[in-house]
Write an enzyme that holds these catalytic residues in place. Structure first.
Site, PDB file in Angstrom:
ATOM      1  N   GLY A 195      28.068  42.894 -45.109  1.00 54.94           N
ATOM      2  CA  GLY A 195      28.964  41.732 -45.304  1.00 54.94           C
ATOM      3  C   GLY A 195      27.764  40.408 -45.133  1.00 54.94           C
ATOM      4  O   GLY A 195      26.559  40.514 -45.120  1.00 54.94           O
ATOM      5  N   PRO A 197      25.878  36.932 -43.973  1.00 52.99           N
ATOM      6  CA  PRO A 197      25.144  36.595 -42.762  1.00 52.99           C
ATOM      7  C   PRO A 197      26.425  35.848 -42.164  1.00 52.99           C
ATOM      8  O   PRO A 197      26.932  34.762 -42.812  1.00 52.99           O
ATOM      9  CB  PRO A 197      24.145  35.743 -43.348  1.00 52.99           C
ATOM     10  N   GLY A 198      26.446  36.096 -41.055  1.00 54.66           N
ATOM     11  CA  GLY A 198      27.413  35.426 -39.921  1.00 54.66           C
ATOM     12  C   GLY A 198      28.720  35.565 -39.822  1.00 54.66           C
ATOM     13  O   GLY A 198      29.608  34.932 -39.443  1.00 54.66           O
ATOM     14  N   VAL A 199      29.184  36.613 -40.559  1.00 57.07           N
ATOM     15  CA  VAL A 199      30.710  37.195 -40.662  1.00 57.07           C
ATOM     16  C   VAL A 199      30.921  38.003 -39.485  1.00 57.07           C
ATOM     17  O   VAL A 199      32.103  38.102 -39.159  1.00 57.07           O
ATOM     18  CB  VAL A 199      30.850  37.981 -41.845  1.00 57.07           C
ATOM     19  N   LYS A 201      28.962  40.765 -37.780  1.00 58.76           N
ATOM     20  CA  LYS A 201      28.784  42.274 -37.780  1.00 58.76           C
ATOM     21  C   LYS A 201      27.924  42.713 -36.314  1.00 58.76           C
ATOM     22  O   LYS A 201      28.430  43.696 -35.960  1.00 58.76           O
ATOM     23  CB  LYS A 201      27.518  42.536 -38.913  1.00 58.76           C
ATOM     24  N   HIS A 418      30.487   6.110 -60.154  1.00 57.37           N
ATOM     25  CA  HIS A 418      30.597   7.564 -60.214  1.00 57.37           C
ATOM     26  C   HIS A 418      31.603   8.408 -59.471  1.00 57.37           C
ATOM     27  O   HIS A 418      32.132   9.328 -59.870  1.00 57.37           O
ATOM     28  CB  HIS A 418      29.011   7.969 -59.820  1.00 57.37           C
ATOM     29  N   GLU A 419      31.691   8.018 -58.152  1.00 58.08           N
ATOM     30  CA  GLU A 419      32.499   8.634 -57.059  1.00 58.08           C
ATOM     31  C   GLU A 419      33.968   8.601 -57.567  1.00 58.08           C
ATOM     32  O   GLU A 419      34.764   9.438 -57.305  1.00 58.08           O
ATOM     33  CB  GLU A 419      31.997   8.317 -55.815  1.00 58.08           C
ATOM     34  N   HIS A 422      34.988  11.012 -60.303  1.00 60.45           N
ATOM     35  CA  HIS A 422      35.227  12.152 -59.733  1.00 60.45           C
ATOM     36  C   HIS A 422      36.626  12.397 -59.161  1.00 60.45           C
ATOM     37  O   HIS A 422      37.464  13.370 -59.306  1.00 60.45           O
ATOM     38  CB  HIS A 422      34.237  12.494 -58.564  1.00 60.45           C
ATOM     39  N   ASP A 496      25.842  17.679 -61.305  1.00 64.48           N
ATOM     40  CA  ASP A 496      27.137  17.939 -61.851  1.00 64.48           C
ATOM     41  C   ASP A 496      26.830  18.676 -63.104  1.00 64.48           C
ATOM     42  O   ASP A 496      27.724  19.350 -63.508  1.00 64.48           O
ATOM     43  CB  ASP A 496      27.876  16.510 -62.014  1.00 64.48           C
TER      44      ASP A 496
END
Length: 634
Positions: A195, A197-199, A201, A418-419, A422, A496
């Site tokens: 899986g 990384p970080g899940v 294991k 601009h923001e 969005h 974007d």
């Protein structure tokens, strides 16, 4: 201090080497070996001025300064002839007692000296400590937990309930192997956990050992292969010998792709043969032990696609378990686990945090709460509040705030427009990711951020979803053009445009979402010698041109649509920009309130459905239905 110590050690070594070199070079006399006949001829011609006899060897010096060495046979009269010719002859004193020992020592001293340097360097490379450690090349570097077995149990593992159920039979086998042997069954010899990384294991492997109460032997795939040939295979043998001594036990090999990479005719990178020898030994050892020995091999990797097929066949790694990223319910359970040792305030809503962290792994969520704890401690608070958690989330997902960055009012206005563009697209479109907040505070590499949160985890997207995402991405650029004209657009839309183009390209060339190109996917291959760069194969220039035309059409259509939306809501958008310049950060609710002043209703655009409430309602409905069924049966 250590640097000074190392400097003195190397200074002593270099000084000793110079002294030894001068000592032995000074004792050597540079002479030319000649035959007895040549010396006799020189003596008869009167060309010899001096002779020194050392046992059966004579050093002859001619009148022109040349030194010659000759071996004297027994009963020779050469010395008498030299005396007759007037040559000064000296006989060296006999060698003192023990002189041969001194000569032997002096002749071996350089060899012993360099052996000592080699041992010293090996000790430095092995980190010092045990003197014998430098020579234990073939010993496994595995960490064996026997008395201190892993304290991690399944209570510490959350968000992967299906995976936990899958590995429970391994625990049952380690506790009671007879139960399986009675039915003629055998547990898997090996379990491969793979899986992203970080899940979780490694955490899951430790939990299995903790639940089964057996020794846990942990080793990394990179610990096998080193600079010496044959070390990897020897360490594999030693690892399994250690496991047999502590059976029943679990061997955990982390990052097995470091040693288990598929064998091929083309060596990629150095140490190819040595790595293959190590892999071959691992294959032999996994065939060599029986499950009745009570040894289970668990391996973890992020790259199962590059592992050797022989390693994955039944009889070695019989079971391959994929550990996915947690969904919203899984993230909530993981947050509860990591919040057990944290002092959380009453306003902390872990359900909201779970919903606000799509794509986060267990390690990411643990890091999130840890960052929040550090922020709360920095502020001198006794508890972690929702403010610290949101701030930590912003730091992780968007980067650190750069409040000290100087931005001119004109640039700040362009960033705000601009923001706002969005956010407007996110509110008026049917995009499932709802707007959470808009900020023009620079964070990381970005000068402004529009944060969106998904209502629910999505695993597949239809064409409408993707069009909406492209529309939102192009909203900032569209707002710039509407407010400032074509000459006023900025470089702020670079990322974007890249993301929108990539999304459109995937729609056309991978997902078959273009009517003109049709339901086809371009076959692509990766070249290992070009850093894994992919190139299209078996594709005609005409088809590639059609794909480019379709990508351009999709981008252009959505861009024109975005500009039309900005034109329609230009006046209320100006008011939003003004408020954004005043407060720097506004929420979705504040955005909608401004639009209400202009008589525009954005109904339920900020409402985020509670998945947890939906789950509870569905559970309640199930209970009611089951009770109704029971009543009908009665």
């Amino acid at each position: 201090m250590n640097a000074l110590k190392n400097f003195f050690i190397w200074a002593i070594i270099i000084g000793a080497a110079i002294v030894a070199f001068n000592l032995f070079e000074g004792k050597r006399e540079f002479t030319t070996k000649v035959s007895l006949n040549e010396v006799v001829k020189l003596v008869e011609e009167g060309k010899v001025s001096y002779a020194e006899v050392r046992g059966n060897t004579a050093i002859i010096q001619t009148k022109d300064g040349q030194k010659l060495e000759v071996t004297l046979p027994p009963n020779t009269n050469l010395v008498d002839k030299m005396v007759e010719k007037g040559v000064r002859v000296e006989v060296a004193n006999p060698e003192p007692p023990g002189g041969w020992l001194v000569n032997v020592f002096l002749s071996w001293l350089p060899i012993l000296f360099f052996i000592g340097i080699w041992i010293f360097l090996l000790r430095q490379m092995s980190g010092g400590g045990n003197v014998n450690r430098a020579f234990n090349f073939g010993k496994s570097r595995a960490k064996v937990y026997i008395e201190e077995k892993p304290k991690v149990t399944f209570k510490d593992v959350a968000g992967i309930e299906e995976v936990k159920e899958e590995v429970k039979e391994i625990i049952e086998y380690l506790k009671d192997p007879v139960k399986f042997q009675k039915l003629g069954g055998r547990p898997p010899k090996g379990v491969l956990l793979y899986g992203e990384p970080g899940v979780g294991k490694t955490l899951l492997a430790k939990a299995i050992a903790g639940e089964a109460h057996v020794p846990f032997i942990s080793v990394s795939g990179s610990d096998f292969v080193e600079m010496f040939v044959g070390v990897g295979a020897a360490r594999v043998r030693d690892l399994f010998e250690t496991a047999k001594k502590h059976a029943p036990c679990i061997i955990f090999i982390d990052e097995i792709d470091a040693v288990g990479r598929a064998r091929g005719a083309i060596p990629v990178g150095g140490g190819h043969d040595e790595r293959e020898q190590t892999l071959n030994q691992l294959l032999v050892e996994m065939d060599g032990f029986d499950t009745s020995d009570g040894i289970i091999v668990i391996a973890a990797t992020n790259r199962p696609d590059i592992l050797d097929p022989a390693l994955l066949r039944p009889g070695r790694f019989d079971r391959q378990i994929f550990i996915p990223k947690p969904d919203v319910r899984g993230r909530y359970e993981i947050l509860k686990v990591h919040a057990r040792n944290k002092k959380l305030a009453k306003d902390v809503d872990l359900e909201f945090v779970a919903r606000a962290t799509p794509g986060f792994t267990g390690a990411d969520l643990e890091n999130l709460l840890n960052e929040a704890a550090l922020l709360a401690a920095r502020k001198g608070k006794e508890e972690i509040t929702m403010e610290e958690i949101e701030e930590a989330l912003d730091r992780i997902t968007m980067g650190l705030e750069r409040k000290g960055m100087t931005i001119s009012p004109k640039e700040k206005e362009k960033i705000a427009i601009h923001e706002a563009g969005h956010a407007l697209m996110g509110l008026v479109s049917d995009d499932d990711d709802k707007v959470h907040k808009i900020s023009i505070i620079p964070r990381g590499m970005a000068l402004g951020v529009t944060q969106q949160l998904p209502i629910e985890d999505k695993h597949i997207y239809d064409k409408k979803d993707l069009y909406n995402k492209i529309l939102v991405l192009l909203g900032g650029r569209a707002a710039e053009e509407v407010f400032f004209g074509k000459d006023g657009i900025t470089t702020g839309a670079e990322n974007d445009l890249q993301r929108a183009t990539d999304l459109a390209y995937r729609m056309v060339s991978m997902w078959g979402m273009s009517d003109k190109v049709g339901p086809i996917a371009i076959r692509r291959v990766a070249n290992p010698f070009l850093g894994g760069m992919t190139t299209a194969v078996d594709t005609s220039p005409d088809l590639l041109r059609e794909i480019d035309e379709e990508v351009k059409r999709i981008i252009t259509e959505q861009y024109e649509k975005a500009k039309a939306i900005v034109e329609e809501y230009k006046e209320p958008l100006k008011a939003v920009v003004k408020k954004l310049l005043e407060k720097e950060t506004i929420t979705c609710e504040e955005f909608v309130e401004v639009f209400k002043l202009y008589g525009i209703e954005l109904k339920d655009k900020c409402k985020k459905e509670e998945l947890f409430d939906k789950d509870r309602k569905s559970e309640e409905n199930k209970e009611l239905k089951s009770e109704e069924v029971k009543e009908e049966v009665v």
